[in-house]
Write an enzyme that holds these catalytic residues in place. Structure first.
Site, PDB file in Angstrom:
ATOM      1  N   TYR A 166      -2.695  -3.904 -11.348  1.00  0.00           N
ATOM      2  CA  TYR A 166      -2.767  -4.715 -10.132  1.00  0.00           C
ATOM      3  C   TYR A 166      -4.090  -4.484  -9.407  1.00  0.00           C
ATOM      4  CZ  TYR A 166      -1.626  -6.244  -5.365  1.00  0.00           C
ATOM      5  OH  TYR A 166      -1.642  -6.850  -4.129  1.00  0.00           O
ATOM      6  N   LYS A 193      -7.101  -7.313  -8.813  1.00  0.00           N
ATOM      7  CA  LYS A 193      -7.493  -7.737  -7.472  1.00  0.00           C
ATOM      8  C   LYS A 193      -8.947  -7.370  -7.175  1.00  0.00           C
ATOM      9  CE  LYS A 193      -3.713  -9.737  -6.126  1.00  0.00           C
ATOM     10  NZ  LYS A 193      -3.684 -11.204  -5.910  1.00  0.00           N
TER      11      LYS A 193
END
Length: 235
Positions: free
Chosen positions: A143, A147
């Site tokens: 994640y 990002k």
């Protein structure tokens, strides 16, 4: 009628954006794997396609929705994404990391490509990063990396040689936790006063689009809610 595109318009935040901008008189195109019946047009992605195949198919669908090269979008809001935890030792580390890349990075690449073809000069392109990804995220590596890649993409797109139409401004919102039904389901005992209502983000993006809210091109914008009050600050 001014037209906008919401990439991820069938998710919780995306549906809020579609509803909000429809209520303000905009025509809205939804790009997602799932239809949003409130949108004026749905350009549906297909599972299992490569980045190139998916990008080409979505671009063709958006072209059809706009009805000609002369018709341009005034904004593209890419709010597609998801979350997965896990460190490098997790059994599903590679699988979850691939999912994070597909959901956040590939969608952002396609949104950038759509902007080069369909966003009018002086338009707005907004991506979705994460405040946590400004630092190390060892408990959710896939994640965080995905990002962080979105953050880097935004900085590149803001440069004069990025390929975007003249005068297009680009930014990324960096939320912490958005107040969605799914998050409430899995975190029922969390402090919801620190969660950001999707409506707050929709109103802020409208402000960026209309010029009512100022931002600097290429900036990452933290989205922090405390005691029910949301602030948007460039970082």
């Amino acid at each position: 009628m001014s037209k906008i595109l919401v990439y991820g318009g069938a998710g919780a935040l995306g549906r809020c954006l579609v509803s909000h901008f429809k209520s303000k008189g905009y025509a809205v195109i939804n790009v997602d794997f799932f239809e949003n019946k409130e949108a004026d047009f749905n350009a549906l992605a297909k599972e299992g396609q490569t980045l190139v195949q998916q990008g080409q198919a979505i671009d063709e669908a958006v072209s059809a929705a706009l009805g000609g090269a002369a018709n341009k979008l005034c904004a593209i809001f890419c709010v597609a994404g998801g979350w997965a935890g896990g460190n490098a030792g997790s059994e599903d580390f590679l699988k979850s990391s691939e999912t994070m890349l597909n959901q956040s990075v590939n969608s952002s690449f396609i949104a950038a490509r759509l902007a080069t073809n369909h966003l009018k000069p002086g338009g707005l392109l907004t991506m979705t990063g994460a405040l946590a990804a400004l630092e190390a995220t060892p408990g959710m590596i896939g994640y965080g990396v995905a990002k962080a890649a979105v953050h880097h993409l935004v900085k590149n797109l803001a440069e004069p040689s990025s390929g975007l139409p003249e005068g297009v401004k680009v930014n990324a919102i960096l939320p912490v936790t958005i107040d969605t039904p799914m998050n409430r389901k899995f975190m029922p005992n969390a402090d919801h006063s620190k969660w950001t209502p999707p409506e707050d983000i929709a109103k802020q993006l409208e402000g960026y689009l209309t010029g009512a809210s100022h931002f600097s091109n290429g900036k990452l914008i933290s989205v922090v809610t405390d005691n029910g009050t949301t602030t948007f600050l460039e970082v």
